[in-house]
Enzyme design. Structure first.
Site: not given
Ligand code: NAD
Length: 396
Positions: A111, A234
């Site tokens: 992406a 964090y």
């Molecule tokens: P995750 O690892 O479950 O999902 C990440 C997604 O990004 C996947 O679909 C993956 O295929 C995609 N991805 C990664 N690199 C890519 C690339 N180069 N090109 C295309 N797609 C790519 O992550 P998540 O925990 O759902 O995190 C998503 C967002 O939510 C992040 O910004 C994270 O900081 C935020 N967040 C996470 C939490 C938590 O506790 N997990 C809490 C609050 C906010």
């Protein structure tokens, strides 16, 4: 083949297609059970295959009957080798979306690259015309800058001094002291380059330039704040610097969308077990204590409950958006409740290898971790032969 989990640290090398499909079905059923949301009808989800992005795609499709385009970076299956969980999740999502008569196509690629942005824009032009919601939910350890070719690596480090605290190995339950050295050199800038807002802005600029954003389009990216306990590694660490940048980018995107009456928001979500969060030291111990407290109080939510609430009670209520003092949407309100945090902080003091399974929800953490890859999902027979070769319908 018979598929079993093969883990290496916070990574699982295998994934179970039927288990992943069941996870997707459970999320679809949850969204349907909550009723319709008067939300966007044409939605692009960047980072759509797991975690909050997958939950967003499911909520848009099954809550608002939206057409969705999903972008992710995942490994397809090969004979004798399982695909990644995100690949199986996407195959299952598309299958069920198509069965429900919903448009769903997916692009598997980087992406951060100009090529994937161009492919997505082409697809929008051909199939949907314009998009009215863009969810930005990437979590990645690396980014190759599309203009310079520089490859940035993000790090999870404190800023300014060594941080020492407790952590847990969630596979063994062993609680130990960990010391993490502070960021040095370009660590902060590199982490901001990967997880900050530059790529989000590049996406929105590219979509706008090609006239594929509808009037009044919204875009939402996800952030995290968390408690004092994890602050050093964090929110006040390198990843926090990236989140500060992401949050600031929301304002510059809103500015750039003025003529379209578009809006950009950051939603601060709850701490959850996902592939991204398992990798951050200290966080798994915090999450296992947090889950115990939130479950006891009947406040626990997973990705799908969080995002369904984000859409139905924040983004698409028909009323002006409720924002915090820094202009952010908050769905981490239950996690951050004073009584919840006070109890977690008290438990943190006493947590040891011996008592963690009692005072914390280590089992819940571990189950959630295996669930991410389609394992330990109730009702799935893991002794049964399954076909590892599952295709994403729109890719064929
Ligand atoms: P995750 O690892 O479950 O999902 C990440 C997604 O990004 C996947 O679909 C993956 O295929 C995609 N991805 C990664 N690199 C890519 C690339 N180069 N090109 C295309 N797609 C790519 O992550 P998540 O925990 O759902 O995190 C998503 C967002 O939510 C992040 O910004 C994270 O900081 C935020 N967040 C996470 C939490 C938590 O506790 N997990 C809490 C609050 C906010």
């Amino acid at each position: 083949m018979i598929i079993e989990p093969r883990t290496r640290g916070f990574i699982c090398l295998t994934a179970h297609p039927t288990g992943c499909e069941k996870n997707v079905i459970n999320q679809i059923d949850y969204v349907k059970s909550k009723g319709k949301i008067n939300g966007a009808k044409k939605v692009l989800v960047i980072g759509s295959s797991t975690g909050f992005g997958l939950a967003s795609r499911i909520t848009s499709a099954f809550g608002s009957d939206a057409a969705t385009i999903g972008v992710f970076f995942d490994k397809p299956s090969a004979p004798g080798k399982t695909g990644s969980a995100g690949y199986y999740n996407t195959a299952a999502f598309e299958k069920h979306a198509h069965q429900a008569g919903l448009y769903a196509k997916s692009i598997n690629g980087d992406a951060f690259s100009n090529e994937v942005k161009a492919d997505v824009i082409k697809l929008i032009k051909e199939d949907l015309g314009q998009i009215d919601l863009v969810i930005y939910s990437l979590a990645s350890p690396v980014r190759t800058h599309p203009d310079t070719g520089t490859r940035y690596k993000s790090v999870l480090k404190p800023i300014g001094g060594v941080f020492s605290n407790k952590t847990v190995d969630f596979h063994t339950g062993v609680v130990s002291e960990i010391s993490i050295n502070p960021a040095e050199g370009d660590d902060i800038a590199n982490t901001v380059a990967v997880m900050g807002g530059e790529d989000w802005k590049m996406w929105i600029d590219a979509l706008k330039k090609e006239n594929v954003l509808a009037t009044g389009a919204k875009t939402v990216a996800y952030s995290y704040i968390g408690p004092k306990l994890t602050e050093a590694v964090y929110r006040k660490g390198t990843i926090g610097a990236a989140k500060d940048h992401l949050e600031a980018t929301a304002f510059s995107i809103t500015n750039s969308l003025k003529d379209l009456k578009g809006e950009a928001y950051v939603s601060v979500n709850k701490a959850l077990v996902t592939q991204a969060s398992s990798a951050i030291p200290v966080i798994p111990l915090y999450i296992s204590l947090l889950f115990k407290v939130m479950k006891e109080k009947g406040l626990h939510e997973g990705c799908i409950e969080q995002i369904q609430r984000l859409y139905s009670e924040r983004l698409y209520t028909g009323n002006p958006m409720q924002l915090d003092a820094k202009g952010r949407v908050r769905v981490d309100d239950l996690e951050m409740r004073e009584d919840v945090q006070a109890e977690v902080a008290k438990l943190w003091e006493t947590a040891t290898t011996e008592n963690l399974s009692e005072i914390g929800d280590l089992e819940g953490y571990s189950n959630d971790f295996f669930n991410l890859f389609g394992f330990k999902v109730p009702s799935i027979d893991y002794n049964a032969e399954v076909d590892e070769m599952v295709a994403i319908p729109s890719e064929h």
